[in-house]
Write an enzyme that holds these catalytic residues in place. Structure first.
Site, PDB file in Angstrom:
ATOM      1  N   ARG A  17       0.845  -1.197   0.000  1.00  0.00           N
ATOM      2  CA  ARG A  17       0.000   0.000   0.000  1.00  0.00           C
ATOM      3  C   ARG A  17       0.879   1.245   0.000  1.00  0.00           C
ATOM      4  O   ARG A  17       1.551   1.541   0.981  1.00  0.00           O
ATOM      5  CB  ARG A  17      -0.925   0.015   1.217  1.00  0.00           C
ATOM      6  CG  ARG A  17      -1.710   1.313   1.333  1.00  0.00           C
ATOM      7  CD  ARG A  17      -2.945   1.218   2.216  1.00  0.00           C
ATOM      8  NE  ARG A  17      -2.645   1.084   3.624  1.00  0.00           N
ATOM      9  CZ  ARG A  17      -3.563   1.212   4.593  1.00  0.00           C
ATOM     10  NH1 ARG A  17      -4.826   1.471   4.281  1.00  0.00           N
ATOM     11  NH2 ARG A  17      -3.229   1.055   5.857  1.00  0.00           N
ATOM     12  N   ASP A  57      -3.470   3.196  14.383  1.00  0.00           N
ATOM     13  CA  ASP A  57      -2.657   3.753  13.309  1.00  0.00           C
ATOM     14  C   ASP A  57      -3.179   5.134  12.987  1.00  0.00           C
ATOM     15  O   ASP A  57      -3.988   5.687  13.740  1.00  0.00           O
ATOM     16  CB  ASP A  57      -2.630   2.834  12.088  1.00  0.00           C
ATOM     17  CG  ASP A  57      -3.992   2.676  11.415  1.00  0.00           C
ATOM     18  OD1 ASP A  57      -4.944   3.411  11.769  1.00  0.00           O
ATOM     19  OD2 ASP A  57      -4.105   1.817  10.515  1.00  0.00           O
TER      20      ASP A  57
END
Length: 556
Positions: A184, A472
């Protein structure tokens, strides 16, 4: 109105003058060249990045301008809707996406995590089917992390990655079968200040984080991954429109031509993690159809996007405590069911959302209760038709796999389950009212989690276990955006506490007083960042860009 015409000769002279101003575009390394960085930042790789920026830096800015325009329109009362100008795409039942590439057919359980060497090894030893190698939300974009992650991935793909920790413990890949890697890159909105692009007219700008992450990984690993029958594959984050998907498709097509591999070799899975994108899922699949493997329900960023998009539209768009916004509430259920239906209509895999629970051996009873919730979440996803799911910790893989095994059996997927029973309306997607309370604990929890996460992020750690959950950048975004919205909408907690700047400031002071202060901690800077993104009059679209520019950029 008077229209002044320019004579053909004058027009030609202006064009020639403009062309004369052009020089060859360049890409300069502005960050320090640490050990082994030269293996990634080779002249050939930089030439490839230069061409990516020459072709796509301008269109990237156009797409970001579209985001600003769309956000302004929604803020002024124009709700997202299924687009009239793309109805022909949705109504044409004949087209399908490319589907999974070699090594990506089985996606029952995917694990996510950053790309530092130790976490890379842990992921490859995890037993998952797929590893989302995350250069975005789970990675703090320090220069060492950005290039170090590329080195770790390059070594791992070639089977030569090892790591020795400061205490002398050695880590290596021991699994007989490792997960397929799906990388990603950073989203379109993020920049890489350690690389500076100068265009043909002499304008210098920070490089695109997206193009840097994609370009370096693809350039160094595409042919090796093809030879091993497992790539190159990507997860695409933060898309808000099909035009942004089209831009990625153009990047993929150019990259394939550049290295001489067949068109359609790249496969991408798009994270549907913004509210605007939920209204364009079929169009996103269509634009990427030659390169597309599926869609993912990026639940945490989707919640953040819902708050951000409707932050100023009144109390009926205010969400309660973060832990009350589960996948079974109305607007989240509508979005995920529409995602499964859309994917399976077009032959794409539907991948479920993250379970962020971190198992603990200190409290077996609490651990058991949490695992029951994870199992229930995965049972719901498998029952709804998802073809796979995400977890944040290896200990959750058996739990998730058991629930999907019970539904899929020996099948690799359930794409043939069309979900024609699902009919989702724009009103359902936009019905954010849950009817549950904001509590004092919820307000304090948001302040505490966000500051503790930001402090770790400033130290270069992008995925952090806090209070039993893997946090996160996406979950930190939820926390700070809720605080901003609660203040602007003059909310009061269930216990009767007005949520004001002054009250939140007192909670910030409390978090700082309770923090485990050590030499080298960055809690004071983290509190400064949090005040900026949660208490300022202007809402920042993302918390990380300014924090990155002011605190993480270290130019040589």
């Amino acid at each position: 109105m008077t229209i002044t015409q320019i004579a053909p000769a004058e027009t030609e002279s202006r064009v020639n003058a403009r062309l004369a101003e052009r020089t060859l575009p360049t890409l300069e390394v502005a960050g320090a060249m640490h050990e082994r960085f030269a293996e990634i930042l080779t002249p050939e790789a930089l030439a490839f990045l230069t061409q990516l920026h020459e072709l796509f830096a301008g269109p990237r800015y156009d797409r970001l301008a579209d985001r600003l325009r769309r956000g302004y329109e929604i803020g002024n009362g124009r709700d997202p809707r299924f687009r009239d100008d793309t109805a022909r795409i949705r109504e044409d039942d004949t087209w399908r996406v490319a589907g999974p590439g070699p090594g990506l057919e089985h996606r029952r359980v995917e694990i996510t995590g950053p790309t530092d060497p130790r976490m890379t090894i842990n992921a490859l030893n995890s037993g998952a089917d797929v590893w989302l190698a995350d250069q975005e939300d789970a990675t703090s974009p320090t220069w060492r992390n950005v290039i170090g992650g590329q080195l770790a991935l390059r070594d791992a793909i070639r089977g030569r990655l090892t790591h020795t920790s400061p205490d002398g413990k050695r880590y290596e890949v021991t699994a007989e079968r490792t997960p397929t890697i799906v990388m990603r890159p950073r989203g379109w909105h993020l920049e890489e200040h350690h690389l500076r692009f100068t265009d043909a007219y002499g304008r210098t700008m920070a490089a695109s984080g997206s193009l840097v992450d994609f370009g370096l990984y693809f350039f160094h690993n595409a042919t090796e991954l093809i030879a091993r029958g497992r790539g190159p594959y990507f997860y695409l984050p933060k898309l808000e429109s099909s035009e942004e998907a089209r831009l990625w498709d153009q990047v993929f097509t150019f990259a394939e031509q550049y290295v001489g591999i067949p068109h359609g070799t790249i496969r991408a899975t798009v994270l549907i993690e913004t509210l605007p994108a939920a209204f364009e899922m079929e169009e996103i699949l269509y634009e990427l159809r030659h390169h597309c493997a599926g869609l993912n329900a990026g639940r945490w960023d989707y919640i953040f996007s819902a708050i951000k998009t409707y932050r100023g539209r009144g109390a009926r768009f205010v969400l309660p405590d973060r832990n009350e916004v589960t996948m079974t509430v109305g607007f989240m259920r509508a979005y995920t069911e529409l995602l499964v239906k859309t994917c399976h209509k077009r032959g794409a895999y539907a991948i479920g959302g993250m379970s962020a629970f971190i198992p603990s051996r200190r409290d077996p009873e609490a651990n058991a209760r949490a695992l029951e919730r994870v199992a229930a979440d995965k049972k719901r996803e498998a029952g709804d038709g998802f073809d796979g799911t995400w977890v944040a910790h290896p200990d959750l893989i058996p739990v998730a796999r058991a629930e999907f095994d019970a539904v899929l059996g020996d099948r690799q997927h359930q794409v043939d389950r069309r979900r024609d029973d699902v009919a989702v309306t724009p009103r359902q997607l936009l019905d954010l009212w849950i009817g549950r309370a904001i509590t004092d604990a919820g307000v304090y929890g948001n302040v505490s989690v966000a500051i503790r996460y930001i402090e770790a992020w400033l130290r270069g750690v992008g995925a952090v276990a806090i209070d039993g959950l893997m946090e996160d950048a996406a979950t930190a975004e939820i926390s700070r955006s809720q605080i901003w919205q609660w203040i602007r909408q003059e909310q009061v907690t269930e216990e009767g506490t007005p949520i004001t700047r002054e009250h939140v400031s007192s909670l910030i002071d409390r978090v700082l007083a309770e923090a485990p202060r050590t030499d080298g901690d960055r809690f004071d800077e983290a509190a400064e960042v949090f005040r900026d993104v949660a208490l300022s009059e202007t809402f920042r679209a993302f918390l990380t860009p300014k924090a990155y520019a002011e605190h993480l950029v270290e130019l040589a």
